[in-house]
Write a protein that holds these residues in place. Structure first.
Motif, PDB file in Angstrom:
ATOM      1  N   ASP A 198      -5.813   0.244  -1.438  1.00  0.00           N
ATOM      2  CA  ASP A 198      -6.131  -0.995  -0.986  1.00  0.00           C
ATOM      3  C   ASP A 198      -6.300  -1.822  -2.067  1.00  0.00           C
ATOM      4  O   ASP A 198      -5.769  -2.910  -2.173  1.00  0.00           O
ATOM      5  CB  ASP A 198      -7.243  -1.065   0.122  1.00  0.00           C
ATOM      6  CG  ASP A 198      -6.864  -0.483   1.495  1.00  0.00           C
ATOM      7  OD1 ASP A 198      -5.632  -0.461   1.917  1.00  0.00           O
ATOM      8  OD2 ASP A 198      -8.083  -0.073   2.237  1.00  0.00           O
ATOM      9  N   GLY A 248      -8.234  12.602  -0.642  1.00  0.00           N
ATOM     10  CA  GLY A 248      -8.777  11.426   0.210  1.00  0.00           C
ATOM     11  C   GLY A 248      -9.670  10.441  -0.144  1.00  0.00           C
ATOM     12  O   GLY A 248      -9.856   9.563   0.591  1.00  0.00           O
ATOM     13  N   ILE A 249      -9.982  10.528  -1.495  1.00  0.00           N
ATOM     14  CA  ILE A 249     -10.870   9.225  -2.053  1.00  0.00           C
ATOM     15  C   ILE A 249     -10.139   8.146  -2.283  1.00  0.00           C
ATOM     16  O   ILE A 249     -10.670   6.984  -2.057  1.00  0.00           O
ATOM     17  CB  ILE A 249     -11.472   9.837  -3.327  1.00  0.00           C
ATOM     18  CG1 ILE A 249     -12.394   8.895  -3.862  1.00  0.00           C
ATOM     19  CG2 ILE A 249     -10.322   9.953  -4.279  1.00  0.00           C
ATOM     20  CD1 ILE A 249     -13.654   8.579  -2.956  1.00  0.00           C
ATOM     21  N   ARG A 297       0.757  -1.243   0.048  1.00  0.00           N
ATOM     22  CA  ARG A 297      -0.084  -0.081   0.096  1.00  0.00           C
ATOM     23  C   ARG A 297       0.760   1.220  -0.078  1.00  0.00           C
ATOM     24  O   ARG A 297       0.685   2.187  -0.499  1.00  0.00           O
ATOM     25  CB  ARG A 297      -1.011   0.015   1.218  1.00  0.00           C
ATOM     26  CG  ARG A 297      -2.157   1.227   1.266  1.00  0.00           C
ATOM     27  CD  ARG A 297      -2.870   1.037   2.419  1.00  0.00           C
ATOM     28  NE  ARG A 297      -4.128   1.921   2.330  1.00  0.00           N
ATOM     29  CZ  ARG A 297      -4.107   2.935   2.342  1.00  0.00           C
ATOM     30  NH1 ARG A 297      -2.924   3.798   2.383  1.00  0.00           N
ATOM     31  NH2 ARG A 297      -5.125   3.805   2.167  1.00  0.00           N
ATOM     32  N   TYR A 352     -18.606  10.551  -6.026  1.00  0.00           N
ATOM     33  CA  TYR A 352     -17.416  10.265  -5.092  1.00  0.00           C
ATOM     34  C   TYR A 352     -16.553  11.791  -5.063  1.00  0.00           C
ATOM     35  O   TYR A 352     -15.635  11.632  -4.160  1.00  0.00           O
ATOM     36  CB  TYR A 352     -16.493   9.316  -5.734  1.00  0.00           C
ATOM     37  CG  TYR A 352     -17.181   7.999  -6.082  1.00  0.00           C
ATOM     38  CD1 TYR A 352     -17.277   7.078  -5.105  1.00  0.00           C
ATOM     39  CD2 TYR A 352     -17.842   7.663  -7.539  1.00  0.00           C
ATOM     40  CE1 TYR A 352     -18.033   5.809  -5.469  1.00  0.00           C
ATOM     41  CE2 TYR A 352     -18.344   6.419  -7.459  1.00  0.00           C
ATOM     42  CZ  TYR A 352     -18.387   5.581  -6.607  1.00  0.00           C
ATOM     43  OH  TYR A 352     -19.074   4.205  -6.899  1.00  0.00           O
ATOM     44  N   GLY A 373      -8.840   2.496  -5.419  1.00  0.00           N
ATOM     45  CA  GLY A 373      -8.372   2.909  -3.952  1.00  0.00           C
ATOM     46  C   GLY A 373      -7.196   2.477  -3.791  1.00  0.00           C
ATOM     47  O   GLY A 373      -6.848   1.320  -4.539  1.00  0.00           O
ATOM     48  N   ASP A 406      -7.914   6.806  -0.318  1.00  0.00           N
ATOM     49  CA  ASP A 406      -7.815   6.120   1.205  1.00  0.00           C
ATOM     50  C   ASP A 406      -9.200   5.489   1.346  1.00  0.00           C
ATOM     51  O   ASP A 406      -9.318   4.381   2.293  1.00  0.00           O
ATOM     52  CB  ASP A 406      -7.557   7.000   2.132  1.00  0.00           C
ATOM     53  CG  ASP A 406      -6.307   7.816   1.819  1.00  0.00           C
ATOM     54  OD1 ASP A 406      -5.122   6.966   1.323  1.00  0.00           O
ATOM     55  OD2 ASP A 406      -6.053   9.001   2.090  1.00  0.00           O
ATOM     56  N   THR A 407     -10.256   5.684   0.812  1.00  0.00           N
ATOM     57  CA  THR A 407     -11.673   4.991   1.156  1.00  0.00           C
ATOM     58  C   THR A 407     -12.269   4.358   0.178  1.00  0.00           C
ATOM     59  O   THR A 407     -13.072   3.515   0.470  1.00  0.00           O
ATOM     60  CB  THR A 407     -12.395   6.154   1.734  1.00  0.00           C
ATOM     61  OG1 THR A 407     -12.748   7.029   0.869  1.00  0.00           O
ATOM     62  CG2 THR A 407     -11.783   7.062   3.151  1.00  0.00           C
ATOM     63  N   LEU A 408     -12.122   4.476  -1.029  1.00  0.00           N
ATOM     64  CA  LEU A 408     -12.767   3.898  -2.254  1.00  0.00           C
ATOM     65  C   LEU A 408     -12.364   2.470  -2.349  1.00  0.00           C
ATOM     66  O   LEU A 408     -11.222   1.927  -2.216  1.00  0.00           O
ATOM     67  CB  LEU A 408     -12.103   4.449  -3.413  1.00  0.00           C
ATOM     68  CG  LEU A 408     -13.117   4.160  -4.888  1.00  0.00           C
ATOM     69  CD1 LEU A 408     -14.387   4.524  -4.653  1.00  0.00           C
ATOM     70  CD2 LEU A 408     -12.372   4.575  -6.076  1.00  0.00           C
ATOM     71  N   ARG A 409     -13.511   1.508  -2.152  1.00  0.00           N
ATOM     72  CA  ARG A 409     -13.372   0.146  -2.106  1.00  0.00           C
ATOM     73  C   ARG A 409     -13.675  -0.384  -3.408  1.00  0.00           C
ATOM     74  O   ARG A 409     -13.330  -1.631  -3.518  1.00  0.00           O
ATOM     75  CB  ARG A 409     -14.557  -0.427  -1.305  1.00  0.00           C
ATOM     76  CG  ARG A 409     -14.451   0.304   0.299  1.00  0.00           C
ATOM     77  CD  ARG A 409     -13.364  -0.280   0.838  1.00  0.00           C
ATOM     78  NE  ARG A 409     -13.450  -1.670   1.338  1.00  0.00           N
ATOM     79  CZ  ARG A 409     -12.309  -2.250   1.725  1.00  0.00           C
ATOM     80  NH1 ARG A 409     -11.278  -1.867   2.004  1.00  0.00           N
ATOM     81  NH2 ARG A 409     -12.548  -3.852   1.809  1.00  0.00           N
TER      82      ARG A 409
END
Length: 579
Positions: free
Chosen positions: A213, A137-138, A100, A186, A211, A140-143
């Motif tokens: 992740d 910041g999108i 990451r 988003y 994202g 970091d949170t987008l799945r």
């Protein structure tokens, strides 16, 4: 009829092979068409498919604690010894958090694919004509993932369509000029040009965004980490890619992140030890000052200038005994410091210094420190409430109680030894009847001062060593080879593709003829009929399609009529022979 013997069978086989060769010769146009079509497809494949190369980097796993002579010379350094396992380092290299960080550093969560023409597309890892700027910041949170389809004409008018992972349109703009702001649920995505963008030329490309992740998971599947040789502590990091520079950047970033993580871990452990030593130095320094003040007051009150000169001759005989007594008291002091360190709740999961002398306590502390190091490593990647971490905490608590009990026994044993030495020292003191009592009192004060001084010097050495470890922390992974590309490409070379296409085109026609023969329900020639039946064959008649009327054997001299006459003659010959 032919007799059934191997000679005729062998001759029939030769005839069949000859017929097969003759058949293939007659189909030479089909062979040419098949080979040409396969070669054309191969050329198209070579044009579309870019060469893929494997990029590798090799690192040697080392243990810096084993190579530090200074640390090995100090007994307390044993608490830092960590038997490095290549398998454990492989787990760190394959960890999600490491990938990451690499994804976030290199921006691997954004991909650019440019459409060159109808059939060829090029993935631009760097040098894209258009840059996508996501909302802050999108990533970091987008799945899920998003796809942006961009078209720009020669006049600079841009149309962009954004779709989510379910292929649902989540944003669309038409006939805008760069920079383009695309509103989505988003957030607002901004598409701007780079120095690679060519004006007055149409552009069609696709941009993928996901994202950190999800991008890290994809990168984990692409990157290969393996041990090429079991006899050496070497790990190879490899990545297959069409862009050599991009793959080198990724592989080097993985190695750099691994080394940075190792340096941070070593510095953190050294800093914890330094903090503990600084705290103990304050206490020992105060006690040492008190002992030196006692000596000063004693000399002033008893008018003693230099007791060592005055009593040198008498104390020479008991010098060895005094040294043993100081060493025993030092050992008791170190054991008590270690006991107090364990009793402090703030040090529940900190490393315990290894005391001098007591071997039983040293072995228990070494096993306890190994569990603490394992917990520190697991805590980085484990989530709160992890069962393995909870079990490890319970094991550490149980072992801490065992270590405390062992220390108490070691302290009791050390005090027994100390009392024995004090008894022997008392016997020696009784022999010094001529020495005034004030001199004996001075020796006791001096001894206490020497103990505190030894402890203070010992902790000073440890603090300097900790400072050196913090300043000169080195990673466990020593880079043997930075990322480099192998000379041979991973996928097939153009020559191999053309050869394979030629062979494939060569075998298509025989396969087609074979499968056609399997589904054919007609007899093609007399030899095939002879293989299927044992009945004598009198002759064969072909169909004459030269005229519309039926041709008979009595009023025509055509080839069909001649075949009928031959058939009649053979029939008459056979019937005459029978009668």
């Amino acid at each position: 009829m032919k007799p059934d013997n191997p000679v005729y069978k062998k001759r029939d086989n030769r005839i069949e092979i000859a017929d097969l060769i003759s058949l293939y010769r007659s189909k030479w146009p089909a062979f040419l068409i098949s080979i040409a079509a396969c070669l054309a497809l191969a050329v198209l494949y070579i044009y579309i498919k870019a060469p893929v190369y494997e990029i590798q980097a090799n690192i040697l796993i080392t243990d810096d604690d084993k190579t530090s002579d200074l640390m090995r010379s100090i007994s307390m350094a044993d608490m830092f010894v960590n038997n490095t396992s290549v398998d454990e380092e492989m787990s760190i290299l394959n960890s999600h958090s490491l990938f990451r960080n690499v994804t976030e550093k290199l921006g691997c969560n954004i991909t650019y694919t440019v459409k060159n023409n109808l059939i060829k597309r090029t993935t631009k890892y760097s040098g894209s004509p258009v840059k996508l700027t996501p909302p802050a910041g999108i990533a970091d949170t987008l799945r899920s993932s998003l796809k942006f389809k961009l078209r720009a004409d020669k006049e600079g008018l841009v149309s962009v369509t954004a779709r989510n992972s379910r292929n649902k349109v989540v944003g669309e703009v038409k006939d805008k000029r760069f920079p383009v702001t695309l509103p989505t649920p988003y957030g607002d995505f901004i598409l701007s040009t780079t120095d690679k963008y060519e004006k007055d030329r149409s552009l069609s490309m696709q941009i993928g965004f996901c994202g950190y992740d999800l991008a890290a998971e994809r990168l984990q599947k692409e990157v290969m980490c393996y041990i090429p040789n079991k006899k050496a502590d070497v790990i190879t990091v490899a990545l297959n890619s069409t862009d050599i520079n991009y793959a080198k950047s990724v592989v080097n970033a993985i190695v750099d992140q691994y080394n940075a993580r190792g340096i941070e871990e070593n510095q953190r452990k050294a800093q914890q030890t330094a903090d503990f030593i600084d705290k103990r130095l304050v206490d020992i320094s105060k006690e040492l000052n008190d002992a030196e003040s006692d000596i000063e007051q004693y000399k002033q009150s008893h008018d003693i200038v230099d007791v060592e000169v005055e009593t040198k001759y008498l104390l020479t005989r008991k010098g060895t005994l005094e040294e043993s007594l100081i060493a025993a008291e030092t050992e008791v002091g170190v054991l008590e410091l270690t006991r107090d360190f364990i009793a402090d709740p703030a040090n529940r999961f900190n490393l315990i210094p290894t005391p001098l002398g007591a071997e039983a306590a040293a072995e228990a502390i070494e096993a306890y420190n190994s569990l603490i190091l394992e917990r520190i490593r697991l805590e980085k990647s484990a989530k709160p409430g992890n069962k393995v971490l909870t079990a490890l905490n319970e094991q550490i608590d149980a072992m801490r109680s065992n270590v405390a009990t062992t220390l108490e026994r070691s302290i009791a044993s050390a005090r027994v030894t100390l009392n024995e030495l004090r008894g022997k020292s008392g016997d020696s003191q009784s022999r010094l009847g001529d020495i005034p009592a004030r001199e004996r009192e001075f020796v006791n004060i001096k001894r206490r001062q020497a103990v505190k001084e030894n402890l203070y010097l010992f902790l000073l050495k440890e603090r300097e060593e900790s400072a050196l470890r913090i300043a000169n922390a080195v990673p466990k992974g020593m880079i043997i080879d930075k990322a480099y590309a192998l000379s041979d490409q991973v996928n097939m070379t153009p020559a191999k593709v053309l050869i394979l296409a030629f062979l494939f085109g060569l075998f298509i026609v025989p396969l087609w003829l074979y499968f056609r023969s399997l589904i054919r329900n007609k007899i093609s020639d007399i030899r095939e009929l002879q293989r299927l039946t044992t009945i004598p064959i009198l002759g064969e008649v072909s169909l004459d399609r030269s005229g519309d009327k039926m041709v008979t054997a009595g009023n025509s001299s055509s080839s069909t009529a001649e075949l009928f006459r031959l058939l009649r003659s053979n029939l008459q010959f056979i019937t005459a022979g029978c009668f």
